[in-house]
Design a protein around this motif. Structure first.
Motif, PDB file in Angstrom:
ATOM      1  N   ASN A 356     -33.945  15.469 -99.110  1.00  0.00           N
ATOM      2  CA  ASN A 356     -32.812  14.893 -98.825  1.00  0.00           C
ATOM      3  C   ASN A 356     -32.158  15.821 -97.454  1.00  0.00           C
ATOM      4  O   ASN A 356     -31.949  15.116 -96.559  1.00  0.00           O
ATOM      5  CB  ASN A 356     -31.681  14.810 -99.688  1.00  0.00           C
ATOM      6  CG  ASN A 356     -31.765  13.617-100.659  1.00  0.00           C
ATOM      7  OD1 ASN A 356     -32.640  12.774-100.303  1.00  0.00           O
ATOM      8  ND2 ASN A 356     -31.031  13.588-101.717  1.00  0.00           N
ATOM      9  N   ALA A 357     -32.464  17.071 -97.727  1.00  0.00           N
ATOM     10  CA  ALA A 357     -31.829  17.969 -96.450  1.00  0.00           C
ATOM     11  C   ALA A 357     -32.652  17.666 -95.339  1.00  0.00           C
ATOM     12  O   ALA A 357     -32.104  17.628 -94.221  1.00  0.00           O
ATOM     13  CB  ALA A 357     -31.977  19.396 -97.082  1.00  0.00           C
ATOM     14  N   ILE A 397     -22.684   9.728-104.904  1.00  0.00           N
ATOM     15  CA  ILE A 397     -24.105   9.678-104.587  1.00  0.00           C
ATOM     16  C   ILE A 397     -24.911  10.073-105.519  1.00  0.00           C
ATOM     17  O   ILE A 397     -26.308  10.045-105.533  1.00  0.00           O
ATOM     18  CB  ILE A 397     -24.239  10.844-103.632  1.00  0.00           C
ATOM     19  CG1 ILE A 397     -23.558  12.270-103.931  1.00  0.00           C
ATOM     20  CG2 ILE A 397     -23.704  10.453-102.059  1.00  0.00           C
ATOM     21  CD1 ILE A 397     -24.014  13.347-103.182  1.00  0.00           C
ATOM     22  N   ARG A 408     -26.394   3.175 -92.562  1.00  0.00           N
ATOM     23  CA  ARG A 408     -27.114   4.423 -92.737  1.00  0.00           C
ATOM     24  C   ARG A 408     -28.610   4.512 -93.353  1.00  0.00           C
ATOM     25  O   ARG A 408     -29.235   5.176 -93.042  1.00  0.00           O
ATOM     26  CB  ARG A 408     -26.228   5.388 -93.139  1.00  0.00           C
ATOM     27  CG  ARG A 408     -26.553   6.804 -93.312  1.00  0.00           C
ATOM     28  CD  ARG A 408     -25.319   7.834 -93.605  1.00  0.00           C
ATOM     29  NE  ARG A 408     -25.667   8.869 -94.376  1.00  0.00           N
ATOM     30  CZ  ARG A 408     -24.843   9.852 -94.719  1.00  0.00           C
ATOM     31  NH1 ARG A 408     -23.502   9.926 -94.253  1.00  0.00           N
ATOM     32  NH2 ARG A 408     -25.360  10.896 -95.291  1.00  0.00           N
ATOM     33  N   GLY A 414     -34.674   5.617 -97.967  1.00  0.00           N
ATOM     34  CA  GLY A 414     -34.106   5.983 -99.383  1.00  0.00           C
ATOM     35  C   GLY A 414     -33.727   4.956-100.171  1.00  0.00           C
ATOM     36  O   GLY A 414     -33.383   3.809 -99.706  1.00  0.00           O
ATOM     37  N   MET A 415     -33.746   5.258-101.437  1.00  0.00           N
ATOM     38  CA  MET A 415     -33.297   4.021-102.493  1.00  0.00           C
ATOM     39  C   MET A 415     -32.247   4.371-103.245  1.00  0.00           C
ATOM     40  O   MET A 415     -31.939   3.717-104.117  1.00  0.00           O
ATOM     41  CB  MET A 415     -34.538   3.926-103.336  1.00  0.00           C
ATOM     42  CG  MET A 415     -35.858   3.157-102.584  1.00  0.00           C
ATOM     43  SD  MET A 415     -36.451   2.443-103.880  1.00  0.00           S
ATOM     44  CE  MET A 415     -35.351   1.356-104.899  1.00  0.00           C
ATOM     45  N   ILE A 417     -32.076   6.966-105.486  1.00  0.00           N
ATOM     46  CA  ILE A 417     -32.715   7.394-106.779  1.00  0.00           C
ATOM     47  C   ILE A 417     -32.921   8.824-106.857  1.00  0.00           C
ATOM     48  O   ILE A 417     -32.526   9.190-107.963  1.00  0.00           O
ATOM     49  CB  ILE A 417     -34.089   6.625-107.070  1.00  0.00           C
ATOM     50  CG1 ILE A 417     -33.810   5.182-107.308  1.00  0.00           C
ATOM     51  CG2 ILE A 417     -34.617   7.484-108.446  1.00  0.00           C
ATOM     52  CD1 ILE A 417     -35.055   4.340-107.284  1.00  0.00           C
ATOM     53  N   GLY A 418     -33.086   9.503-105.840  1.00  0.00           N
ATOM     54  CA  GLY A 418     -33.360  11.052-105.797  1.00  0.00           C
ATOM     55  C   GLY A 418     -32.393  11.721-106.555  1.00  0.00           C
ATOM     56  O   GLY A 418     -32.729  12.617-107.495  1.00  0.00           O
ATOM     57  N   ALA A 420     -30.075  10.875-108.573  1.00  0.00           N
ATOM     58  CA  ALA A 420     -29.416  10.444-109.814  1.00  0.00           C
ATOM     59  C   ALA A 420     -30.582  11.099-110.667  1.00  0.00           C
ATOM     60  O   ALA A 420     -30.232  11.515-111.684  1.00  0.00           O
ATOM     61  CB  ALA A 420     -29.828   8.988-110.048  1.00  0.00           C
TER      62      ALA A 420
END
Ligand code: ADP
Length: 450
Positions: A356-357, A397, A408, A414-415, A417-418, A420
């Protein structure tokens, strides 16, 4: 008996009815006994008094007086000598005389008969003896008034039985309204729920257990609606996420098939296909992970391991991706740190955070990973100087499928899910996760495990 109201009324009726029958029976018997005992006592006392007077003063006037006193509808007296010859008697006492046994042997005041239900008279005998005369004062009490009192009492009890039966019926109607109506309404609501109508509103809620149940059903309806909407969104997101790379894949594969293509171009297209296939695979992997976390048997396998080589391994793995995007990646850790956790899952957590970063940072920015001991736990911090997250989104988030602003996410992919997955793994470790972020400045996510 399928209806709860019927069952309730039946049990209620049986219990109250039994209680009533027992109570009434007891009361009836008690009253009857008291009344008859009082009558018997009165007869006995009167007989004793006559006997006492006779003993003191045996004269014709006394006899006359006694007969006069006892000449009424209910009572009669007969005074006999010890040979049972009549000395004095109430008028019309032939019938009473017939009730007497041929010889009287009683030596003290006593009852000859008390069975008021079978006999016409209750009879008490009182022996007397003076210097000139000995004999018996015999008192008679008609049982007919006792019988009519008994009948009257029965009538009263039947009447009160009927009234309480009516009250019972009224209680049944009220009970069924108060208790079963809301239950029936809730049953109907759950039936609507099972048909997929989630807008359930239960009116007239009481603040007892039934009210709580109604509230629980409403909450359930809202939850179901959210799940339903979430599932629809999820499916739409999956369809969208899968269709984009698949379009590319089929497009590039078609191009790569063209015979006139140079070997170099073909290689180029094949590389794109490989990359797209890899990202598709990653996507499917994420989905599977998310599905796995839903399973109840999801557990973490905690084992001790050293933090330093763990961080080194992760850094080596992610470094090339940062280099490619021209992002400066640094990492720090305390030497000789040990921890107990599911190493593989924790690695997945840090991969997701670092991913993500990198994803939400532009070229030239910096991403940092640190690991340090803090209050007996290990804190992992992933910090970036990327686009940041608005404050009101900080909690959301971590929800499954939540993506900050549609525009965005379209830009960044991205979905949702990461994070979560990250949160669920951290929680499965009894750990904690916090986010500090500001739009345009960057994001810092910290997890504590240990
Ligand atoms: P996604 O697969 O969409 O990245 P995540 O669950 O990982 O899903 O993240 C949820 C949302 O949080 C993302 O859509 C993104 O907008 C935001 N987000 C997550 N990490 C960062 C970050 N480091 N910087 C900015 N935004 C972030």
């Amino acid at each position: 008996m399928r209806k709860i109201s019927m069952k309730l009324a039946f049990y209620f009726f049986i219990v109250v009815f039994l209680m009533e029958v027992i109570l009434m029976f007891y009361l009836h018997q008690n009253m009857l006994q008291q009344q008859t005992e009082a009558e018997l006592q009165r007869l006995m006392t009167a007989g004793q008094n006559h006997r006492d007077v006779l003993q003191q003063q045996y004269t014709a006037t006394t006899l006359e007086h006694i007969v006069l006193m006892e000449s009424n509808e209910e009572r009669a007296v007969i005074i006999v000598d010890d040979e049972q010859r009549v000395l004095a008697a109430s008028p019309n006492s032939e019938q009473q005389l017939q009730q007497l046994p041929t010889t009287l042997t009683t030596e003290q005041n006593s009852f000859l008969t008390t069975d008021w239900q079978q006999q016409l008279y209750i009879i008490s005998v009182h022996p007397f003896e003076t210097a000139t005369q000995a004999g018996y004062v015999i008192m008679f009490l008609q049982t007919a008034p006792l019988h009519s009192m008994f009948n009257e009492l029965n009538e009263h009890f039947i009447l009160s039985g009927l009234i309480s039966g009516l009250l019972l019926l009224l209680a049944y109607v009220l009970l069924s309204r108060m208790l079963t109506k809301p239950l029936i309404r809730m049953k109907e609501a759950t039936e609507r729920l099972s048909k997929g109508q989630f807008s359930v509103k239960l009116v007239q809620k009481s603040n007892d257990e039934l009210g709580e149940l109604a509230n629980a059903i409403e909450t359930l309806a809202q939850d179901l609606q959210r799940v339903q909407e979430g599932r629809n969104e999820f499916l739409a997101a999956i369809a969208h996420e899968l269709s984009t790379p698949l379009t590319y894949l089929s497009g590039y594969a078609a191009v790569a098939k063209r015979p006139q293509l140079s070997e170099q171009q073909r290689q180029q297209y094949l590389t794109i296909i490989v990359e797209e296939a890899a990202s598709l695979k990653q996507l499917v992997h994420h989905l599977l992970e998310a599905a796995k976390l839903e399973e109840p048997q999801f557990t973490v396998l905690k084992q001790p391991f050293a933090v330093a080589p763990f961080i080194e391994r992760i850094a080596t793995f992610v470094q090339p991706a940062f280099v490619e995007k021209n992002i400066h990646f640094t990492y720090h850790y305390e030497q000789d740190l040990m921890m107990i956790a599911d190493e593989q899952r924790l690695e997945q957590v840090l991969h997701n955070l670092l991913d993500n970063a990198r994803h939400y940072s532009d070229a030239g920015s910096t991403v940092t990973l640190t690991a340090a001991a803090q209050h007996g736990r290990i804190a992992f911090v992933v910090s970036d100087t990327g686009i940041g997250i608005a404050k009101h989104e900080h909690n959301a988030i971590f929800e499954r499928l939540y993506r900050v602003e549609k525009s965005r996410s379209r830009r960044f992919g991205g979905m949702g899910i990461g994070l979560a997955v990250v949160k669920e793994i951290v929680e499965a470790h009894d750990g904690e996760i916090t986010v500090h972020s500001e739009l345009g400045k960057g994001t810092t996510i910290t997890i504590w495990i240990g």
